[in-house]
Design a protein around this motif. Structure first.
Motif, PDB file in Angstrom:
ATOM      1  N   ALA A 292       0.911  -1.188  -0.005  1.00 51.69           N
ATOM      2  CA  ALA A 292       0.003  -0.030   0.161  1.00 51.69           C
ATOM      3  C   ALA A 292       0.892   1.254   0.073  1.00 51.69           C
ATOM      4  CB  ALA A 292      -0.787   0.029   1.220  1.00 51.69           C
ATOM      5  N   THR A 293       2.071   1.233   0.594  1.00 55.92           N
ATOM      6  CA  THR A 293       2.868   2.463   0.444  1.00 55.92           C
ATOM      7  C   THR A 293       4.064   2.329  -0.273  1.00 55.92           C
ATOM      8  OG1 THR A 293       4.084   1.534   2.452  1.00 55.92           O
ATOM      9  CG2 THR A 293       2.222   2.780   3.154  1.00 55.92           C
ATOM     10  N   HIS A 294       4.104   1.378  -0.990  1.00 55.39           N
ATOM     11  CA  HIS A 294       5.307   1.097  -1.942  1.00 55.39           C
ATOM     12  C   HIS A 294       5.120   2.081  -3.142  1.00 55.39           C
ATOM     13  CE1 HIS A 294       7.625  -0.486  -5.296  1.00 55.39           C
ATOM     14  NE2 HIS A 294       8.322  -1.165  -4.509  1.00 55.39           N
ATOM     15  N   PRO A 295       6.119   2.786  -3.465  1.00 51.23           N
ATOM     16  CA  PRO A 295       6.024   3.788  -4.637  1.00 51.23           C
ATOM     17  C   PRO A 295       5.408   3.629  -5.714  1.00 51.23           C
ATOM     18  CG  PRO A 295       8.288   3.931  -3.665  1.00 51.23           C
ATOM     19  CD  PRO A 295       7.696   2.807  -3.092  1.00 51.23           C
ATOM     20  N   TRP A 296       5.462   2.380  -6.333  1.00 47.34           N
ATOM     21  CA  TRP A 296       4.864   1.858  -7.589  1.00 47.34           C
ATOM     22  C   TRP A 296       3.570   1.140  -7.355  1.00 47.34           C
ATOM     23  CZ3 TRP A 296       5.832   5.266 -10.756  1.00 47.34           C
ATOM     24  CH2 TRP A 296       7.337   5.734 -10.737  1.00 47.34           C
ATOM     25  N   LEU A 299       1.015   3.102  -5.946  1.00 45.53           N
ATOM     26  CA  LEU A 299       0.215   3.986  -6.929  1.00 45.53           C
ATOM     27  C   LEU A 299      -0.592   3.130  -7.560  1.00 45.53           C
ATOM     28  CD1 LEU A 299       0.549   6.932  -7.319  1.00 45.53           C
ATOM     29  CD2 LEU A 299       2.204   6.404  -9.211  1.00 45.53           C
ATOM     30  N   VAL A 300      -0.188   1.871  -8.076  1.00 45.87           N
ATOM     31  CA  VAL A 300      -1.226   1.078  -8.987  1.00 45.87           C
ATOM     32  C   VAL A 300      -2.340   0.780  -8.162  1.00 45.87           C
ATOM     33  CG1 VAL A 300      -1.552  -1.093  -9.870  1.00 45.87           C
ATOM     34  CG2 VAL A 300       0.459   0.121 -10.261  1.00 45.87           C
ATOM     35  N   LEU A 301      -2.175   0.294  -6.696  1.00 46.25           N
ATOM     36  CA  LEU A 301      -3.432   0.076  -5.811  1.00 46.25           C
ATOM     37  C   LEU A 301      -4.320   1.231  -5.629  1.00 46.25           C
ATOM     38  CD1 LEU A 301      -4.276  -2.264  -3.979  1.00 46.25           C
ATOM     39  CD2 LEU A 301      -3.346  -0.905  -2.020  1.00 46.25           C
ATOM     40  N   LEU A 302      -3.532   2.515  -5.627  1.00 44.61           N
ATOM     41  CA  LEU A 302      -4.245   3.550  -5.202  1.00 44.61           C
ATOM     42  C   LEU A 302      -5.425   3.853  -6.353  1.00 44.61           C
ATOM     43  CD1 LEU A 302      -3.564   6.734  -3.713  1.00 44.61           C
ATOM     44  CD2 LEU A 302      -3.397   7.145  -5.892  1.00 44.61           C
ATOM     45  N   LEU A 303      -4.669   3.618  -7.797  1.00 47.49           N
ATOM     46  CA  LEU A 303      -5.453   4.027  -9.000  1.00 47.49           C
ATOM     47  C   LEU A 303      -6.726   2.816  -8.973  1.00 47.49           C
ATOM     48  CD1 LEU A 303      -2.719   5.057 -11.620  1.00 47.49           C
ATOM     49  CD2 LEU A 303      -4.421   6.458 -10.227  1.00 47.49           C
ATOM     50  N   GLY A 304      -6.396   1.716  -8.676  1.00 42.33           N
ATOM     51  CA  GLY A 304      -7.420   0.596  -8.687  1.00 42.33           C
ATOM     52  C   GLY A 304      -8.398   1.022  -7.815  1.00 42.33           C
ATOM     53  N   ARG A 387      -3.003   5.918   3.600  1.00 46.45           N
ATOM     54  CA  ARG A 387      -1.848   5.431   2.887  1.00 46.45           C
ATOM     55  C   ARG A 387      -2.014   6.063   1.381  1.00 46.45           C
ATOM     56  NH1 ARG A 387      -2.549   2.933   7.723  1.00 46.45           N
ATOM     57  NH2 ARG A 387      -0.746   1.793   8.163  1.00 46.45           N
ATOM     58  N   ALA A 388      -3.376   6.046   0.985  1.00 48.05           N
ATOM     59  CA  ALA A 388      -3.339   6.851  -0.429  1.00 48.05           C
ATOM     60  C   ALA A 388      -2.873   8.220  -0.286  1.00 48.05           C
ATOM     61  CB  ALA A 388      -4.822   6.855  -0.427  1.00 48.05           C
ATOM     62  N   ALA A 389      -3.048   8.982   0.767  1.00 51.63           N
ATOM     63  CA  ALA A 389      -2.502  10.268   0.997  1.00 51.63           C
ATOM     64  C   ALA A 389      -1.054  10.191   0.901  1.00 51.63           C
ATOM     65  CB  ALA A 389      -3.056  10.958   2.362  1.00 51.63           C
ATOM     66  N   TYR A 390      -0.385   9.004   1.631  1.00 55.29           N
ATOM     67  CA  TYR A 390       1.077   8.936   1.475  1.00 55.29           C
ATOM     68  C   TYR A 390       1.633   8.867   0.353  1.00 55.29           C
ATOM     69  CZ  TYR A 390       5.766   7.051   2.690  1.00 55.29           C
ATOM     70  OH  TYR A 390       7.031   6.503   2.314  1.00 55.29           O
ATOM     71  N   VAL A 391       0.936   8.061  -0.405  1.00 58.94           N
ATOM     72  CA  VAL A 391       1.251   7.779  -1.991  1.00 58.94           C
ATOM     73  C   VAL A 391       1.224   8.872  -3.137  1.00 58.94           C
ATOM     74  CG1 VAL A 391       0.978   6.558  -3.842  1.00 58.94           C
ATOM     75  CG2 VAL A 391       0.950   5.239  -1.746  1.00 58.94           C
ATOM     76  N   MET A 392       0.144   9.646  -2.714  1.00 55.48           N
ATOM     77  CA  MET A 392      -0.017  10.741  -3.520  1.00 55.48           C
ATOM     78  C   MET A 392       0.572  11.904  -3.024  1.00 55.48           C
ATOM     79  SD  MET A 392      -1.644  10.060  -6.212  1.00 55.48           S
ATOM     80  CE  MET A 392      -1.725  11.795  -6.873  1.00 55.48           C
ATOM     81  N   ASP A 393       1.058  12.371  -1.869  1.00 54.78           N
ATOM     82  CA  ASP A 393       1.588  13.429  -1.404  1.00 54.78           C
ATOM     83  C   ASP A 393       2.413  14.065  -2.346  1.00 54.78           C
ATOM     84  OD1 ASP A 393       0.079  14.674   0.358  1.00 54.78           O
ATOM     85  OD2 ASP A 393       1.236  14.065   2.242  1.00 54.78           O
ATOM     86  N   ARG A 394       3.422  13.435  -2.803  1.00 49.62           N
ATOM     87  CA  ARG A 394       4.425  13.887  -3.395  1.00 49.62           C
ATOM     88  C   ARG A 394       4.261  14.643  -4.762  1.00 49.62           C
ATOM     89  NH1 ARG A 394       7.798   8.246  -4.572  1.00 49.62           N
ATOM     90  NH2 ARG A 394       6.412   7.771  -2.667  1.00 49.62           N
TER      91      ARG A 394
END
Lengths: 675, 83
Positions: A292-296, A299-304, A387-394
């Protein structure tokens, strides 16, 4: 039955007990509040803020207890608006008891807030929530030992299973008549700063305004608390303040020592009561977070997940919306028309096309909001949203936005109304405002539909390319506005990026259901009434003096705007079509149909439109349509969320300027190139 | 203790435990960090650090994500190296 307790929510009566619920974020405070008060609660905003205020009533042995849910805060220093609200409430309103909720799995971390609370003149009860999760993690906690160390009642809880909630309130009640139950051990400042604190305190004697405690003000000054520093600077004679200020300058890093002292105290308090497992085990949270917090992968999980939420929201709500519209709204409209046959035509039209249509708009938004709020509440409660926030924050940070703003903006492609409403979940006040201001720039389904209808008429086989270009334009404008607003309106101050990632846990359906219920209720009452008024207003502007929209007030406004239209290569009819999109974006097409006399002489809208605009003008028109002021419902929720007509008007004017500015630039630019 | 034994949290490998020795920054930053558990003497473990972007730490039983800029201002002493 419902009205009597509700009246008690607003006024604080003499014999009523007031309990403030406090706690750091992610301790399950909302669940406890919901278990205690159920539907017997009122949700509003703290005066002038975008932060939710929840007050409810709990019945305790026939006595009514007023429960105020304070915003979740990590400390009581004025680093955020939430923290100011929480401490102002405790200091100024003086609740009878403060119930501090901690997560047993994060005990030492959460006790930091308790260390601060104990410096305020109010009795505290400690609710030790999520005992089950602590146990699963192998933590052993003995509430009685903790109670003896702290010198205040400690109640173990599993709020999600409604365990211990009654006992918590019983402990609260006991505290109000048994002063022996509250003899707290208070944290003390470390030796290094003890003398300075005493000196500060002596300088403050007689200077501190009621109801602030002197000792606490001295401590907050030493901590560098901005609000308290400003308050004392304004109140103290200048020479005396200089003296105080000099001392504070010499101890600028005192906060580290004060905070260290609090954790020393926490360490002493939990030493006997808390046992950690001997070996650190890999928890479920750790395993899930690898993805869930992996950079790639993250991101894939988040988009899903976002894609799924989008799909579910509109797949579930669209048929319900259609049913509400076709059966309920149309049915009521028909019934009204039949019942009012002897009434003047204009009155029937006011009721049917103004009031019922407006109420219908409000009603048809409801399925979208209910489904979306449910999914949003679920994600938040499970712990995924952080987690979604963490991945998208950058990606979002340069615009002054938070990772959570991303989900809000994504749902905007379906509809801007839930996008604005989702702005609430963003942590900072500034991030919330920015999210709400930017949301209307996301092209919603209504606008996309107009685009999909008109682009082929004007551009034939190039329609897809033009449409893609215009959607990209919207997103570019969104990014540019984000960067600009962040810099200009908010000074470009970068917020430090420090965020807790809570443990994943099983969602509490009761909490989510109440969240959906209250948010929907607020929408119906607050935004709903604004939408209804705007709907009637628009009805007047298209119906008078008549007959038909081409002889209406709106058409006159359109004609007045002809000079602007000329800059875009358009005539007044296109301006009227734009203006009519205010009620609902789809109206553009219907208005064009009327104004271009579709059906008269066998000419279709396609034929009459295609011939009347140059490609440059058509492109400019579509760009303006895509960037134009948000629809009435979006404006209504913007006001509901921002609590300010000034910001709402600012947004509308800003979008007017942007859309026309870009439209004119496109028309003039393309015309110039073709010369 | 010499300063060369200290490194910033960004240099810490995943799984290594360390002790916070120094924190830099303005008062508001220090205050927010303290409320999240970061004080001198606290034990911190880095759980995620991909060499760029934010990192995730475990401090006082709580997972806290820090921006790289924020993590640079935390100086720690690696406990794994001592051993």
């Amino acid at each position: 039955m419902m009205t009597r307790p509700m009246a008690q929510i607003d006024d604080r009566s003499q014999d009523q007990l007031t309990v403030a619920l406090t706690g750091q974020p992610n301790v399950g405070k909302s669940t406890i509040f919901n278990m205690l008060t159920g539907l017997n609660q009122r949700v509003g905003n703290w005066p002038g803020k975008t932060i939710e205020k929840k007050v409810g009533i709990y019945r305790l042995n026939g006595r009514s207890v007023r429960i105020v849910d304070l915003p979740g805060t990590y400390s009581l220093t004025a680093n955020s608006i939430e923290e100011r609200i929480a401490r102002d409430y405790i200091i100024q309103e003086r609740p009878d008891v403060v119930a501090a909720i901690v997560n047993a799995a994060n005990l030492e971390h959460n006790l930091y807030l308790v260390a601060e609370l104990l410096c305020l003149p109010v009795p505290v009860v400690l609710g030790l929530n999520m005992m089950d999760i602590a146990e699963q993690l192998g933590l052993r906690i003995e509430p009685h030992v903790l109670e003896a160390a702290l010198g205040l009642p400690v109640v173990p809880l599993v709020a999600s299973r409604n365990q211990g909630v009654r006992e918590l309130m019983a402990a609260v009640e006991k505290l109000t008549h048994d002063s022996n139950a509250f003899r707290p051990s208070r944290p003390v400042i470390r030796e290094d700063h003890r003398v300075v604190l005493a000196e500060l305190r002596s300088l403050l004697v007689g200077q501190v305004p009621d109801p602030y405690p002197e000792e606490w003000v001295a401590l907050k000054l030493l901590e560098g608390d901005e609000e308290i520093t400003q308050m004392m600077q304004e109140r103290m004679p200048p020479e005396r303040w200089e003296h105080v200020h000099g001392i504070l300058m010499q101890h600028e890093d005192a906060i580290l020592d004060i905070a260290g002292g609090r954790y020393d105290w926490i360490g002493r308090m939990v030493r006997a009561a808390l046992t950690h497992p001997s070996a650190g085990s890999i928890t479920l949270t750790d395993r899930l977070d690898r993805f869930a917090t992996h950079p790639w992968f993250g991101l894939v999980l988040l988009l899903g997940v976002f894609g799924l939420i989008f799909w579910l929201t509109f797949t579930i709500s669209t048929p319900i919306q259609a049913w509400l519209n076709d059966v309920i709204v149309t049915g009521v409209a028909k019934g009204t028309q039949e019942a009012l046959q002897n009434v003047p035509q204009w009155l029937v039209s006011l009721l049917v096309d103004g009031v019922i249509a407006g109420a219908g708009t409000v009603l048809t938004f409801l399925p979208v909001l209910v489904v979306f709020f449910f999914l949003l509440g679920l994600l938040e409660d499970v712990g995924y949203l952080a987690r979604a926030a963490y991945v998208m924050d950058r990606f979002m940070h340069p615009m002054g936005l938070h990772g959570k703003s991303c989900l809000a903006l994504c749902i905007g492609f379906g509809c801007n109304v839930p996008a604005v409403l989702a702005g609430r979940m963003v942590e900072t006040e500034r991030g919330r405002l920015l999210t709400i201001l930017l949301a209307p720039l996301v092209p919603c389904a209504g606008r996309l539909m107009v685009l999909a209808f008109l682009a082929p008429i004007f551009f034939g086989s190039n329609a897809a390319l033009v449409s893609l270009g215009l959607v990209t334009l919207n997103l570019l404008v969104l990014v540019a506005m984000g960067l600009l607003l962040n810099r200009l309106a908010f000074g470009g101050v970068r917020m430090a990026y420090i965020m807790e990632l809570p443990l994943y846990h099983i969602p509490n359906l009761r909490t989510i259901a109440l969240f959906v219920w209250h948010r929907s209720k607020v929408f119906l009452s607050t935004a709903g009434s604004i939408i209804l008024i705007m709907s009637v207003f628009v009805w007047v502007s298209v119906s008078f003096p008549g007959p038909g929209i081409e002889y209406s007030l709106l058409a006159r406004v359109g004609r007045l705007l002809e000079p602007i239209a000329a800059l875009l290569g358009l005539d007044w009819r296109m301006m009227v079509a734009l203006l009519s999109s205010f009620l609902a974006k789809e109206n553009t097409i219907a208005t064009l149909g009327v104004l271009f006399r579709v059906g008269q002489g066998g000419i279709s809208l396609e034929q009459s439109l295609a011939g009347s605009l140059t490609p440059a003008a058509a492109l400019a028109f579509l760009a303006v349509q895509m960037l134009f002021i948000p629809c009435a419902a979006t404006v209504a929720v913007m006001h509901q969320e921002m609590r300010s007509w000034r910001w709402t008007l600012f947004s509308v004017v800003l979008l007017l300027v942007i859309s026309f500015g870009i439209g004119v630039a496109i028309y003039q630019g393309v015309t110039l190139l073709n010369r | 203790m010499t300063d060369d034994r200290l490194k910033s949290l960004t240099e810490m490998a995943v799984g290594h435990r360390s002790i916070v020795r120094q924190l830099y920054g303005g008062r508001e930053f220090l205050s927010r960090m303290a409320a999240m558990g970061f004080t001198v003497g606290a034990e911190v473990e880095v759980i995620q650090n991909y060499g760029r972007g934010p990192l995730i730490t475990l401090i006082r039983d709580t997972r806290v994500a820090l921006g790289r800029g924020e993590a640079l201002k935390v100086l720690v002493e690696d406990r794994n190296e001592e051993a």
